[in-house]
Design an enzyme around this catalytic site. Structure first.
Site, PDB file in Angstrom:
ATOM      1  N   ARG A 137       0.820  -1.207   0.000  1.00 20.64           N
ATOM      2  CA  ARG A 137       0.000   0.000   0.000  1.00 20.64           C
ATOM      3  C   ARG A 137       0.853   1.254   0.000  1.00 20.64           C
ATOM      4  O   ARG A 137       1.985   1.258   0.440  1.00 20.64           O
ATOM      5  CB  ARG A 137      -1.002  -0.015   1.152  1.00 20.64           C
ATOM      6  CG  ARG A 137      -0.445   0.294   2.485  1.00 20.64           C
ATOM      7  CD  ARG A 137      -1.603   0.403   3.485  1.00 20.64           C
ATOM      8  NE  ARG A 137      -1.096   0.486   4.840  1.00 20.64           N
ATOM      9  CZ  ARG A 137      -1.858   0.387   5.905  1.00 20.64           C
ATOM     10  NH1 ARG A 137      -3.145   0.172   5.774  1.00 20.64           N
ATOM     11  NH2 ARG A 137      -1.330   0.492   7.098  1.00 20.64           N
ATOM     12  N   ARG A 150      -0.117   8.388  12.657  1.00 21.99           N
ATOM     13  CA  ARG A 150      -1.493   8.274  13.141  1.00 21.99           C
ATOM     14  C   ARG A 150      -1.677   9.118  14.402  1.00 21.99           C
ATOM     15  O   ARG A 150      -0.671   9.488  15.033  1.00 21.99           O
ATOM     16  CB  ARG A 150      -1.775   6.807  13.525  1.00 21.99           C
ATOM     17  CG  ARG A 150      -1.514   5.839  12.409  1.00 21.99           C
ATOM     18  CD  ARG A 150      -0.786   4.606  12.917  1.00 21.99           C
ATOM     19  NE  ARG A 150      -0.291   3.785  11.806  1.00 21.99           N
ATOM     20  CZ  ARG A 150      -1.010   2.914  11.126  1.00 21.99           C
ATOM     21  NH1 ARG A 150      -2.253   2.689  11.470  1.00 21.99           N
ATOM     22  NH2 ARG A 150      -0.502   2.246  10.121  1.00 21.99           N
ATOM     23  N   ASP A 171      -5.461   4.636  16.463  1.00 20.16           N
ATOM     24  CA  ASP A 171      -4.302   4.147  15.699  1.00 20.16           C
ATOM     25  C   ASP A 171      -4.650   3.921  14.235  1.00 20.16           C
ATOM     26  O   ASP A 171      -3.768   3.619  13.433  1.00 20.16           O
ATOM     27  CB  ASP A 171      -3.750   2.851  16.315  1.00 20.16           C
ATOM     28  CG  ASP A 171      -4.831   1.811  16.511  1.00 20.16           C
ATOM     29  OD1 ASP A 171      -5.785   2.082  17.264  1.00 20.16           O
ATOM     30  OD2 ASP A 171      -4.740   0.729  15.908  1.00 20.16           O
ATOM     31  N   ASN A 172      -5.929   4.065  13.895  1.00 19.81           N
ATOM     32  CA  ASN A 172      -6.324   3.901  12.492  1.00 19.81           C
ATOM     33  C   ASN A 172      -6.737   5.223  11.871  1.00 19.81           C
ATOM     34  O   ASN A 172      -7.397   5.240  10.836  1.00 19.81           O
ATOM     35  CB  ASN A 172      -7.457   2.877  12.379  1.00 19.81           C
ATOM     36  CG  ASN A 172      -6.984   1.466  12.708  1.00 19.81           C
ATOM     37  OD1 ASN A 172      -5.801   1.163  12.629  1.00 19.81           O
ATOM     38  ND2 ASN A 172      -7.920   0.608  13.099  1.00 19.81           N
TER      39      ASN A 172
HETATM   40  P1  AMP Z   1      -5.834  -2.993  13.091  1.00 22.75           P
HETATM   41  O1  AMP Z   1      -6.619  -2.087  13.940  1.00 22.75           O
HETATM   42  O2  AMP Z   1      -6.580  -4.129  12.499  1.00 22.75           O
HETATM   43  O3  AMP Z   1      -5.100  -2.231  12.042  1.00 22.75           O
HETATM   44  O4  AMP Z   1      -4.716  -3.688  14.004  1.00 22.75           O
HETATM   45  C1  AMP Z   1      -4.459  -3.366  15.335  1.00 22.75           C
HETATM   46  C2  AMP Z   1      -3.077  -3.824  15.736  1.00 22.75           C
HETATM   47  O5  AMP Z   1      -2.950  -5.231  15.660  1.00 22.75           O
HETATM   48  C3  AMP Z   1      -1.943  -3.251  14.892  1.00 22.75           C
HETATM   49  O6  AMP Z   1      -0.882  -2.958  15.740  1.00 22.75           O
HETATM   50  C4  AMP Z   1      -1.619  -4.384  13.958  1.00 22.75           C
HETATM   51  O7  AMP Z   1      -0.290  -4.324  13.477  1.00 22.75           O
HETATM   52  C5  AMP Z   1      -1.841  -5.610  14.858  1.00 22.75           C
HETATM   53  N1  AMP Z   1      -2.147  -6.819  14.098  1.00 22.75           N
HETATM   54  C6  AMP Z   1      -3.292  -7.097  13.453  1.00 22.75           C
HETATM   55  N2  AMP Z   1      -3.229  -8.303  12.854  1.00 22.75           N
HETATM   56  C7  AMP Z   1      -2.013  -8.819  13.134  1.00 22.75           C
HETATM   57  C8  AMP Z   1      -1.344 -10.039  12.806  1.00 22.75           C
HETATM   58  N3  AMP Z   1      -1.893 -10.964  12.040  1.00 22.75           N
HETATM   59  N4  AMP Z   1      -0.105 -10.215  13.298  1.00 22.75           N
HETATM   60  C9  AMP Z   1       0.480  -9.272  14.052  1.00 22.75           C
HETATM   61  N5  AMP Z   1      -0.084  -8.118  14.387  1.00 22.75           N
HETATM   62  C10 AMP Z   1      -1.321  -7.871  13.934  1.00 22.75           C
HETATM   63 MG    MG Z   2      -4.434  -0.458  12.366  1.00 19.69          MG
END
Ligand code: AMP
Ligand code: MG
Length: 485
Positions: A171, A178, A247-248
């Site tokens: 991407r 963030r 964080d998003n």
């Molecule tokens: P998100 O809100 O889905 O973007 O993810 C929240 C947090 O979880 C972020 O710090 C991501 O990097 C982590 N995360 C989500 N899925 C995984 C995964 N499969 N392995 C490691 N970290 C993950």
């Molecule tokens: Mg995220």
């Protein structure tokens, strides 16, 4: 292919960890976005599919690439987590395009990092296809968003509800900073790095304010305006992000971190898709309040930057937040009113017309996108009313609306054209994405390629693809969208 010019990797070590991408047993390219590559200034030589597959699964590092996993914190569903970070993503480097704009190139699904916590750092095919389609669709709909440069299979199985093919999305973002990045340093009371981050962010995204005396306050305003533009545009299109954790939320105001997001079919004020959003915190309508709540978290961080959190700064930020709240309402109203074909002299009563219309859609369980598109046909008086259920509520709305649009002293044709410029025909409908994913899991990407072509011209009728504009039949409705991470 790209000339990298990495600035984030020059920031202090506390901002990231240096990590190499994981090995992928059998890289296979699904899609390479040649148009985007050209916009980024990729050199003219045409790389082979094999080479692209290796580069975009992280098996072959391009010269100048310095893979790093960024650290950040964040409020997840309202609860503060002091360390998150790129747990399954790596920033491979930054590219400055021919127009002088800087972009991050990131691999998502490239393996474990120090921020993976319990996760495997991998991504299954489904969410990669979803993010590819939805991010590119938002771009072609005219919204600020991260984009998708490539999708590739790794040849490895990842384990979720069962074994699934692993994939990586490449991407492109104007940065990956963030609100949560600010929270990371603020929570540690690391003022030096918080200040550095703010200065870096201003220089990268809002250089026009860098010499202002109250740069921090102006920065807050800029981020606020960018996020308000973004979320009001989401809402005008019926888009639900699904996980608006701090964080998003990008400080550049781009849509980022596509998880269980979706466009609404049937209109509901409180629509939720995300399987993890049990209490509807990030429902369609709540997106307004949440934007402001997230901004208040950013404000709380910025307070530390002046006189160690003086009362006066806090007051100023608070006032700014109040005006951002007012701005949100105004921007949303203005976009909705435009969708109804009201192009001149916006008035307070126009908001009532919007509410009347939306209440009608909700009561009649009508499709959001198709309803706006069909309404445009009714600007002309001999129009076909067959799409609409002519209830009393409809007749009331219709009379007022006709009068309002006709009083503008504009040609009906012009009004219709303007409506069709903001009301799309094609959106990435959830049930279509599910079909694309199902086919992809069988190794058939023809639907994926077809849908991504259709979504390049979302405001144009494309007769040969009319099946993509249809709302789902009851048995096709997708009730919940899973993160699938
Ligand atoms: P998100 O809100 O889905 O973007 O993810 C929240 C947090 O979880 C972020 O710090 C991501 O990097 C982590 N995360 C989500 N899925 C995984 C995964 N499969 N392995 C490691 N970290 C993950
Ligand atoms: Mg995220």
């Amino acid at each position: 292919m790209f000339q990298f010019d990495n600035t984030y990797a020059r920031l202090p070590e506390k901002f990231y960890a240096r990590v190499a991408p994981a090995k992928a047993p059998k890289p296979e390219l699904i899609k390479w976005n040649t148009e985007l590559a050209r916009q980024l200034g990729a050199q003219a030589e045409s790389p082979s599919e094999r080479e692209l597959a290796e580069v975009f699964t992280g098996q072959k590092l391009l010269p100048g690439s310095e893979p790093i996993a960024l650290v950040y914190a964040g409020h997840q569903f309202g609860h503060f987590v002091h360390q998150l970070g790129d747990g399954r993503a790596l920033l491979m480097g930054e590219v400055v395009d021919p127009l002088g704009r800087r972009h991050d190139i990131q691999l998502k699904g490239s393996g474990r990092t120090p921020f993976s916590r319990g996760g495997d750092g991998k991504a299954p095919l489904g969410p990669v296809l979803r993010e590819y389609l939805v991010s590119e669709a938002l771009h072609h709909l005219g919204l600020p968003t991260t984009r998708s440069l490539a999708a590739a299979k790794t040849g490895e199985l990842v384990y979720r509800e069962g074994a699934l093919p692993g994939a990586i999305l490449t991407r492109v973002a104007s940065s990956h900073i963030r609100v949560g990045t600010f929270e990371y340093f603020a929570a540690q009371q690391d003022l030096e790095n918080l200040k550095r981050l703010t200065e870096y962010s201003i220089q990268r995204h809002y250089p026009e304010i860098q010499n202002d005396s109250e740069a921090y306050l102006h920065f807050f305003r800029k981020v606020g305006h960018a996020q308000i533009e973004l979320v009001t545009s989401w809402m005008a299109l019926g888009f639900i992000h699904g996980v608006m954790n701090t964080d998003n939320m990008s400080i550049a105001g781009e849509t980022i971190d596509f998880g269980p997001c979706a466009f609404m079919d049937q209109f509901r004020f409180n629509q939720v898709f995300s399987s993890i959003d049990q209490f509807g915190r990030y429902s369609y309508s709540n997106q307004a309040q949440i934007t402001l709540w997230n901004l208040s978290r950013l404000g709380n961080c910025l307070v530390f930057l002046t006189d160690h959190g003086s009362k006066e700064t806090a007051e100023m930020l608070k006032e700014e937040l109040d005006s951002l709240g007012t701005l949100f309402g105004r921007r949303l109203a203005s976009k909705m009113v435009r969708k109804l074909g009201i192009l001149k002299d916006e008035q307070p009563q126009d908001g009532d017309l919007v509410s009347q219309w939306l209440r009608y859609l909700e009561t009649q369980r009508l499709d959001y996108t198709l309803s706006f598109r069909n309404l445009a046909n009714l600007v002309e008086s001999d129009a076909d009313l067959s799409f609409f259920e002519r209830t009393g509520a409809f007749q009331d709305f219709y009379k007022l609306w006709q009068k309002r649009v006709q009083n503008q002293d504009l040609e009906s044709e012009t009004i219709k054209e303007e409506m069709n410029r903001v009301n799309p025909v094609f959106i990435p409908r959830n049930h279509k994405i599910e079909q694309v994913i199902e086919a992809g899991l069988r190794g058939d990407f023809s639907l994926f390629h077809e849908l991504s072509e259709v979504l390049k011209k979302p405001y144009e009728e494309q007769e040969e693809f009319s099946s993509y504009k249809l709302a789902p039949r009851p048995e096709q409705v997708v009730q919940a969208t899973f993160c699938g991470t």
